[in-house]
Design a protein around this motif. Sequence first.
Motif, mmCIF file in Angstrom:
data_model
loop_
_atom_site.group_PDB
_atom_site.id
_atom_site.type_symbol
_atom_site.label_atom_id
_atom_site.label_comp_id
_atom_site.label_asym_id
_atom_site.label_seq_id
_atom_site.Cartn_x
_atom_site.Cartn_y
_atom_site.Cartn_z
ATOM 1 N N TYR A 99 34.812 50.005 24.525
ATOM 2 C CA TYR A 99 34.399 48.672 24.066
ATOM 3 C C TYR A 99 34.499 48.563 22.544
ATOM 4 C CZ TYR A 99 32.445 48.429 28.774
ATOM 5 O OH TYR A 99 32.279 48.455 30.133
ATOM 6 N N ASP A 100 35.246 47.589 22.086
ATOM 7 C CA ASP A 100 35.447 47.401 20.645
ATOM 8 C C ASP A 100 34.162 47.025 19.931
ATOM 9 O OD1 ASP A 100 38.118 48.057 20.731
ATOM 10 O OD2 ASP A 100 38.802 45.986 20.945
ATOM 11 N N TRP A 101 33.317 46.211 20.584
ATOM 12 C CA TRP A 101 32.089 45.772 19.907
ATOM 13 C C TRP A 101 31.131 46.939 19.682
ATOM 14 C CZ3 TRP A 101 27.124 46.047 21.864
ATOM 15 C CH2 TRP A 101 26.996 46.290 23.241
ATOM 16 N N LYS B 151 32.220 50.081 19.361
ATOM 17 C CA LYS B 151 32.922 50.845 18.329
ATOM 18 C C LYS B 151 32.585 50.306 16.942
ATOM 19 C CE LYS B 151 37.603 52.074 16.821
ATOM 20 N NZ LYS B 151 39.052 51.990 17.161
ATOM 21 N N ASN B 152 32.640 48.995 16.781
ATOM 22 C CA ASN B 152 32.344 48.370 15.484
ATOM 23 C C ASN B 152 30.890 48.584 15.083
ATOM 24 O OD1 ASN B 152 34.984 47.422 15.307
ATOM 25 N ND2 ASN B 152 34.493 45.491 16.334
#
Length: 222
Positions: free
Chosen positions: A156-158, A160-161
Amino acid sequence: MKNLTTIDKIAYSFLIIIFGLGIYFANTDLVYFDEVYTVEDGFVENGSAIFLFISSMLLLYRFFKLFKYKKTLWKVGILAMAIVFFFGAGEEISWGQRIFNIESSEYFLQNNAQQETNLHNMVVDGKKINKIIFSQLLTIILVLYLIVTPFLYRKYDWIKNLINMFAVPVVKWQYTIAFLVGTALLVFMNSNRKWEIYELSFSVIFLLIFLNPLNKGIYTKD
């Protein structure tokens, strides 16, 4: 093995020796294992404190080195981790109490299981904080950090960020495997003092994680 750094190889070799000797002594001379190899203020316990302290200093170094390049949440995250590991190092040696021969106050004499100036051996309502927080809670945190977080970070990119925003180093699978192997090896040591070896492996592997996380870019200038 080709993906291992030189420091990884040295650290793993060190842990293999530590666990190997631990298993040997625990099964051939339990008195030596308890009273010499894993004794209070011995090589193993002091080693844990040293590696935890090095991790704390490494995080502080990065904090100051990158201070002007990073955002507030990054600074909060890395500083919080540095404080946690400094606290762990201090607790491991009872904040130097035995080193400097400092007597415990009356409060710690009455409420600490080992009558030392530290929190992890405090007794509350007949229960040791070490068992409640530093064992049970820490186990849950380690499972989430070592197994769940790396998976979610990749998926999941969110997430990760969010993780990168707070400067949280993400574990490479090799370090997760090292933890699991170390946990499994404890079965071959029939002594409560075996946890001293586990704490040492904890401190060594976390230092490796901080040195070489999956998201190493969080320690570079933006």
